[in-house]
Each structure stands twice: as C-alpha cells, then as structure tokens.
Design a protein around this motif. Structure first.
Motif, PDB file in Angstrom:
ATOM      1  N   GLY A  57       2.845  -3.571  12.158  1.00  0.00           N
ATOM      2  CA  GLY A  57       1.721  -4.433  12.514  1.00  0.00           C
ATOM      3  C   GLY A  57       0.650  -4.469  11.448  1.00  0.00           C
ATOM      4  N   ALA A  58       0.325  -3.292  10.884  1.00  0.00           N
ATOM      5  CA  ALA A  58      -0.718  -3.226   9.861  1.00  0.00           C
ATOM      6  C   ALA A  58      -0.289  -3.938   8.585  1.00  0.00           C
ATOM      7  CB  ALA A  58      -1.054  -1.764   9.561  1.00  0.00           C
ATOM      8  N   LEU A  59       0.947  -3.724   8.159  1.00  0.00           N
ATOM      9  CA  LEU A  59       1.426  -4.361   6.935  1.00  0.00           C
ATOM     10  C   LEU A  59       1.546  -5.877   7.092  1.00  0.00           C
ATOM     11  CD1 LEU A  59       4.105  -1.745   5.838  1.00  0.00           C
ATOM     12  CD2 LEU A  59       2.069  -2.392   4.535  1.00  0.00           C
ATOM     13  N   THR A  60       1.974  -6.322   8.284  1.00  0.00           N
ATOM     14  CA  THR A  60       2.052  -7.760   8.530  1.00  0.00           C
ATOM     15  C   THR A  60       0.673  -8.381   8.421  1.00  0.00           C
ATOM     16  OG1 THR A  60       3.963  -7.488  10.002  1.00  0.00           O
ATOM     17  CG2 THR A  60       2.704  -9.526  10.211  1.00  0.00           C
ATOM     18  N   ASP A  61      -0.313  -7.739   9.045  1.00  0.00           N
ATOM     19  CA  ASP A  61      -1.695  -8.208   8.937  1.00  0.00           C
ATOM     20  C   ASP A  61      -2.136  -8.260   7.480  1.00  0.00           C
ATOM     21  OD1 ASP A  61      -2.812  -9.063  11.259  1.00  0.00           O
ATOM     22  OD2 ASP A  61      -4.099  -7.321  11.566  1.00  0.00           O
ATOM     23  N   ASP A  62      -1.801  -7.211   6.727  1.00  0.00           N
ATOM     24  CA  ASP A  62      -2.241  -7.124   5.339  1.00  0.00           C
ATOM     25  C   ASP A  62      -1.687  -8.278   4.505  1.00  0.00           C
ATOM     26  OD1 ASP A  62      -4.008  -5.054   4.376  1.00  0.00           O
ATOM     27  OD2 ASP A  62      -2.567  -4.703   2.784  1.00  0.00           O
ATOM     28  N   VAL A  63      -0.389  -8.538   4.651  1.00  0.00           N
ATOM     29  CA  VAL A  63       0.244  -9.592   3.858  1.00  0.00           C
ATOM     30  C   VAL A  63      -0.294 -10.971   4.232  1.00  0.00           C
ATOM     31  CG1 VAL A  63       2.434 -10.782   3.422  1.00  0.00           C
ATOM     32  CG2 VAL A  63       2.342  -8.285   3.399  1.00  0.00           C
ATOM     33  N   VAL A  64      -0.390 -11.229   5.534  1.00  0.00           N
ATOM     34  CA  VAL A  64      -0.858 -12.547   5.991  1.00  0.00           C
ATOM     35  C   VAL A  64      -2.311 -12.772   5.592  1.00  0.00           C
ATOM     36  CG1 VAL A  64      -1.364 -13.941   8.037  1.00  0.00           C
ATOM     37  CG2 VAL A  64       0.805 -12.692   7.887  1.00  0.00           C
ATOM     38  N   LYS A  65      -3.147 -11.777   5.806  1.00  0.00           N
ATOM     39  CA  LYS A  65      -4.589 -11.956   5.598  1.00  0.00           C
ATOM     40  C   LYS A  65      -4.985 -11.939   4.135  1.00  0.00           C
ATOM     41  CE  LYS A  65      -5.293 -12.346   9.962  1.00  0.00           C
ATOM     42  NZ  LYS A  65      -5.545 -13.687  10.533  1.00  0.00           N
ATOM     43  N   THR A  66      -4.295 -11.151   3.293  1.00  0.00           N
ATOM     44  CA  THR A  66      -4.667 -11.165   1.880  1.00  0.00           C
ATOM     45  C   THR A  66      -4.391 -12.539   1.272  1.00  0.00           C
ATOM     46  OG1 THR A  66      -4.611  -9.851  -0.161  1.00  0.00           O
ATOM     47  CG2 THR A  66      -2.482 -10.392   0.814  1.00  0.00           C
ATOM     48  N   SER A  67      -3.379 -13.252   1.809  1.00  0.00           N
ATOM     49  CA  SER A  67      -3.108 -14.610   1.341  1.00  0.00           C
ATOM     50  C   SER A  67      -4.100 -15.601   1.941  1.00  0.00           C
ATOM     51  CB  SER A  67      -1.670 -15.011   1.692  1.00  0.00           C
ATOM     52  OG  SER A  67      -0.747 -14.209   0.978  1.00  0.00           O
ATOM     53  N   GLU A  68      -4.477 -15.391   3.202  1.00  0.00           N
ATOM     54  CA  GLU A  68      -5.457 -16.281   3.844  1.00  0.00           C
ATOM     55  C   GLU A  68      -6.795 -16.252   3.119  1.00  0.00           C
ATOM     56  OE1 GLU A  68      -6.120 -15.932   8.020  1.00  0.00           O
ATOM     57  OE2 GLU A  68      -4.008 -16.256   8.525  1.00  0.00           O
ATOM     58  N   ILE A  69      -7.169 -15.095   2.592  1.00  0.00           N
ATOM     59  CA  ILE A  69      -8.430 -14.990   1.859  1.00  0.00           C
ATOM     60  C   ILE A  69      -8.445 -15.967   0.692  1.00  0.00           C
ATOM     61  CG2 ILE A  69      -9.854 -13.452   0.421  1.00  0.00           C
ATOM     62  CD1 ILE A  69      -8.742 -11.127   2.188  1.00  0.00           C
ATOM     63  N   ALA A 111       2.959  -1.152  -3.347  1.00  0.00           N
ATOM     64  CA  ALA A 111       1.638  -0.555  -3.585  1.00  0.00           C
ATOM     65  C   ALA A 111       1.384   0.638  -2.683  1.00  0.00           C
ATOM     66  CB  ALA A 111       0.546  -1.606  -3.386  1.00  0.00           C
ATOM     67  N   THR A 112       1.896   0.591  -1.465  1.00  0.00           N
ATOM     68  CA  THR A 112       1.593   1.653  -0.507  1.00  0.00           C
ATOM     69  C   THR A 112       2.715   2.685  -0.401  1.00  0.00           C
ATOM     70  OG1 THR A 112       2.376   0.195   1.267  1.00  0.00           O
ATOM     71  CG2 THR A 112       0.018   0.231   0.832  1.00  0.00           C
ATOM     72  N   ALA A 113       3.962   2.217  -0.259  1.00  0.00           N
ATOM     73  CA  ALA A 113       5.085   3.153  -0.134  1.00  0.00           C
ATOM     74  C   ALA A 113       5.257   3.983  -1.401  1.00  0.00           C
ATOM     75  CB  ALA A 113       6.372   2.394   0.180  1.00  0.00           C
ATOM     76  N   ASN A 114       4.916   3.408  -2.552  1.00  0.00           N
ATOM     77  CA  ASN A 114       5.019   4.116  -3.833  1.00  0.00           C
ATOM     78  C   ASN A 114       3.633   4.365  -4.422  1.00  0.00           C
ATOM     79  OD1 ASN A 114       7.923   3.981  -3.794  1.00  0.00           O
ATOM     80  ND2 ASN A 114       7.734   1.819  -4.350  1.00  0.00           N
ATOM     81  N   ALA A 233      -4.058   4.636   0.198  1.00  0.00           N
ATOM     82  CA  ALA A 233      -2.874   5.399   0.609  1.00  0.00           C
ATOM     83  C   ALA A 233      -2.889   6.783  -0.028  1.00  0.00           C
ATOM     84  CB  ALA A 233      -1.601   4.642   0.231  1.00  0.00           C
ATOM     85  N   ARG A 234      -3.316   6.846  -1.286  1.00  0.00           N
ATOM     86  CA  ARG A 234      -3.449   8.156  -1.930  1.00  0.00           C
ATOM     87  C   ARG A 234      -4.509   8.993  -1.225  1.00  0.00           C
ATOM     88  NH1 ARG A 234      -3.513   6.736  -8.451  1.00  0.00           N
ATOM     89  NH2 ARG A 234      -1.322   6.003  -8.606  1.00  0.00           N
ATOM     90  N   ALA A 235      -5.605   8.346  -0.835  1.00  0.00           N
ATOM     91  CA  ALA A 235      -6.679   9.065  -0.146  1.00  0.00           C
ATOM     92  C   ALA A 235      -6.209   9.594   1.209  1.00  0.00           C
ATOM     93  CB  ALA A 235      -7.890   8.143   0.043  1.00  0.00           C
ATOM     94  N   ASP A 236      -5.388   8.802   1.901  1.00  0.00           N
ATOM     95  CA  ASP A 236      -4.867   9.227   3.211  1.00  0.00           C
ATOM     96  C   ASP A 236      -3.787  10.293   3.078  1.00  0.00           C
ATOM     97  OD1 ASP A 236      -6.487   7.428   4.513  1.00  0.00           O
ATOM     98  OD2 ASP A 236      -4.943   5.887   4.707  1.00  0.00           O
ATOM     99  N   GLY A 237      -3.189  10.384   1.899  1.00  0.00           N
ATOM    100  CA  GLY A 237      -2.082  11.310   1.723  1.00  0.00           C
ATOM    101  C   GLY A 237      -0.833  10.855   2.452  1.00  0.00           C
ATOM    102  N   SER A 238      -0.710   9.538   2.682  1.00  0.00           N
ATOM    103  CA  SER A 238       0.432   9.003   3.416  1.00  0.00           C
ATOM    104  C   SER A 238       0.815   7.634   2.879  1.00  0.00           C
ATOM    105  CB  SER A 238       0.107   8.883   4.909  1.00  0.00           C
ATOM    106  OG  SER A 238       1.124   8.171   5.604  1.00  0.00           O
ATOM    107  N   PRO A 239       2.111   7.393   2.633  1.00  0.00           N
ATOM    108  CA  PRO A 239       2.540   6.069   2.186  1.00  0.00           C
ATOM    109  C   PRO A 239       2.625   5.059   3.322  1.00  0.00           C
ATOM    110  CG  PRO A 239       4.434   7.517   2.362  1.00  0.00           C
ATOM    111  CD  PRO A 239       3.225   8.357   2.644  1.00  0.00           C
ATOM    112  N   GLN A 240       2.548   5.527   4.574  1.00  0.00           N
ATOM    113  CA  GLN A 240       2.579   4.611   5.713  1.00  0.00           C
ATOM    114  C   GLN A 240       1.188   4.051   5.948  1.00  0.00           C
ATOM    115  OE1 GLN A 240       4.606   6.958   8.935  1.00  0.00           O
ATOM    116  NE2 GLN A 240       5.761   5.061   9.214  1.00  0.00           N
ATOM    117  N   ARG A 241       1.107   2.731   6.152  1.00  0.00           N
ATOM    118  CA  ARG A 241      -0.185   2.099   6.395  1.00  0.00           C
ATOM    119  C   ARG A 241      -0.331   1.794   7.869  1.00  0.00           C
ATOM    120  NH1 ARG A 241      -2.483   4.136   3.967  1.00  0.00           N
ATOM    121  NH2 ARG A 241      -4.260   2.770   3.796  1.00  0.00           N
TER     122      ARG A 241
END
Length: 383
Positions: A57-69, A111-114, A233-241
């Motif tokens: 859900g978070a990644l879908t939002d990210d992809v859709v909204k970064t393009s909408e901007i 960007a996030t998984a890696n 993602a580095r700050a969270d210490g997790s590749p999952q968003r």
C-alpha cells in the motif's frame, strides 16, 4: 558576495555549506522519531503477509503520488499489480504490464529495497532511463541517462502561459554539473556513522540538494524524492516501506513548491525547509498508522468470515472495497469488474446483502449503489 549579491543558493560563496538551527528542530525530530517507532513496533507484531500488504500500500501510494506531483496520472491498479509482482504479494489477478509504470516502480523499489547500496552516477542514470524508456518526455525528446547539456537554454522551473511565464528557479549551468554531482555523490557515500547530520535531517538535505542541482532534462523531482526515500529507509534501518512521503507532499503540493522556491532563493540556513520536511514526514507516518489500521481491519474482516462460502467474484469485489474503492459500487461496475452478466452481478450483491455485508443506498434505479458493512464482519459468527 553578500546575500543581496546573489539570487539562488548555489551562487552563494559558501555553497553547499548547509546550516540549520538544530535546537529549533529538536522537538519535531523527536516527534517524528517516536511516530516511526510506534509504526514499526506495530508492524513487528504482525506476520510477514500483513507487513507485505502494508508495504504494498505504501509503495503504491509512493509511485502514484510522486508522478501526480509532476502532473502525470498513473493507473493505480497497474502500479499495485506491478509492485505486488515484485514483492510476491498475492492480490489475485495481475494487470497487464505497462512499460512506463514498470520504470517508475523499478526506481522506487530499487531506492528502498537496496537502500544501503552506494548511490553512484551509473545508478542515477539507470533510474533516469527507467523513467523515460522511450527517450521522450511527453512529445519532447530528451537526453536520457546523462546530465543535461543546456543546449536549449538554462534549466528553469517556470509556470504560466508562454509570453507571461514566471521563472521560479534556475539551476546551476550544465558546465558545473560534473563537479557538483561528484560532490553530492561523495556526500551520499558518507557512512551514517560518520555523518555529522542526524539521519532524518540527512534525508531532507539529500532531497533538497539534488532537486536544487536539477541535473537531468526531466524527472528531477521524482528522483529527488527517491533519494529522500532511500535515505529515510537507511534511517529506519529497514528496506521495507510502510509510509509514503510523496503522498503527503502531493496533499501539500502548493506548500511544497513554495518552500522549495523560498529555500532555493534564500540563504544556506535551511531550517525552514527542514521544519517543513519533518512536519510532512510526521503527517505521512500518521497516515501510515491509519493504513495499518485498514490492513488489520481487512484481516479481521476475513477472519470473521472464515466459515462463510463466497464465490470468486464476491471475494474479488469485497477485497476491492476493503482496499478503498473510489466512487460508488453499482451492479454495472460489479459486472464490468468481474466480467459477468448484470443478472449475475445482482445475484452476487443480493447474497451479500442477505449476509449483512453490503447495504443498499437510498437512491433507486441505475443510481443504486452498495457500500461495505464492516460491522457485520466484526461480529462473532456463532450461528
């Protein structure tokens, strides 16, 4: 040069020596860090499948909204399907592949998984090529996977009609880009343990720094936000968003562009930008907590219905409604979505009404629509 002797921050004599009032940022930093901790703590208590759904859900939002901007509309269902395929999340039937959607998804997930992989010139070029697989931005041919050359004039951010356009920002000239990007990439390679900036501040600075350089012909905003996500993602210490800053930026799009313009025309004291970024990040994390509520609610919904026999069409539409189906669900939409006849759609709907899972609107005729009744699923089934 004094402040009055230059217009843009990259023209300042001490560029890019960022500075800020850490005392003024202490409270929002602590607030956002606490909210992130609560979110990650909640998700640590659920199984991998649910974490996968929340990340989807978070990644879908990210992809859709970064393009909408940037004024570009992507098909959300196609984006969700593309991400689900990569994450291995089962969402039923997958949508056909859209080459442009695939490119934005590739960049966002890389960007996030890696997130701990080095950010290099080649990696940024690969992201840019993924965003523009045809070599065109709309109908305009652009230079892909290379820094801009300013052959058609300086890189400017403008608005308004031709002849009455307003220049909001002008980026450094192309001749400076190789040195500027080398300095930026060196900063990106600094290990977190060796950085003098707090991790969340670093994410905000990386976003601002890249979008200020504007090194590509197009796609700079999307790549800047991807860099910010990588650093988060580095700050969270997790590749999952589990949250989408881009979705929050889209909700505050005017304010986002306004703070960028005022910062890029200001001094190298970027405290105001950092405050805006942290507040937007906090709102994004709070929104993610609401999304987790929805994921957990969906799980409880199906757990309560474990003894109820439903057909594949009913399961598919109920899942769409649980995922936040936009608009009103009508018999015609049901038939189109499940590729069945109108009579079959009405029969499916009436069965769910009898089970107390759907309720009918007051409108009649073709305006009749149906809404999900969560309360029915929340009740224990003892019959």
């Amino acid at each position: 040069m004094k402040r009055g002797d230059y217009l843009y921050i990259w023209q300042a004599p001490d560029w890019p020596d960022w500075h800020y009032d850490l005392a003024a940022l202490a409270e929002p930093l602590a607030r956002v860090s606490r909210a992130q901790g609560v979110l990650l703590g909640r998700l640590a208590d659920v199984d991998e499948r649910l974490r996968g759904e929340a990340s989807l859900g978070a990644l879908t939002d990210d992809v859709v909204k970064t393009s909408e901007i940037e004024g570009e509309q992507l098909n959300a269902a196609s984006v969700r399907s593309s991400i689900a395929r990569r994450l291995g999340v089962d969402i039923g039937a997958l949508m056909p592949v859209d080459r442009h959607v695939e490119g934005v998804v590739d960049m966002t997930i890389d960007a996030t998984a890696n997130c701990n992989a080095p950010v290099t010139e080649d990696r940024l070029f690969a992201w840019h090529a993924a965003l523009f697989p045809t070599g065109y931005s709309g109908l305009t041919k652009i230079t892909v996977a290379a820094w801009r050359d300013d052959a058609h004039g300086p890189m400017q951010v403008v608005s308004g009609p031709i002849g009455r356009s307003r220049v909001h920002y002008e980026a450094p000239p192309a001749e400076r880009l190789r040195d500027e990007m080398a300095r930026f990439l060196d900063w990106m390679l600094t290990p977190p343990a060796d950085s003098r900036e707090p991790a969340l501040i670093r994410a905000a600075l990386g976003h601002l720094w890249f979008v200020t350089l504007h090194p590509f012909d197009d796609g700079n905003g999307r790549i800047a936000r991807a860099i910010g996500d990588l650093l988060l993602a580095r700050a969270d210490g997790s590749p999952q968003r589990f949250y989408s800053l881009s979705a929050q930026i889209q909700r505050e799009r005017k304010a986002y562009y306004a703070i960028l313009e005022s910062t890029q025309k200001g001094s190298l004291d970027v405290t105001a930008w950092l405050l805006w970024f942290l507040n937007a990040l906090g709102a994004a994390v709070n929104q993610a907590n609401r999304m987790v509520d929805a994921v957990l609610g969906k799980t409880r919904f199906w757990q309560r219905l474990s003894g109820v026999v439903l057909n594949e069409r009913q399961i598919k539409v109920l899942n769409r409604l649980l995922d936040g189906f936009e608009g009103n669900m009508t018999a015609a939409k049901w038939a189109a979505m499940t590729k069945c006849s109108p009579d079959t759609a009405l029969r499916d709907i009436r069965e769910l009404q009898d089970l107390g899972l759907l309720k009918r609107s007051d409108a009649g005729g073709r305006s009749t629509s149906y809404a999900l009744v969560m309360a029915r699923a929340e009740a224990d089934r003892t019959d």
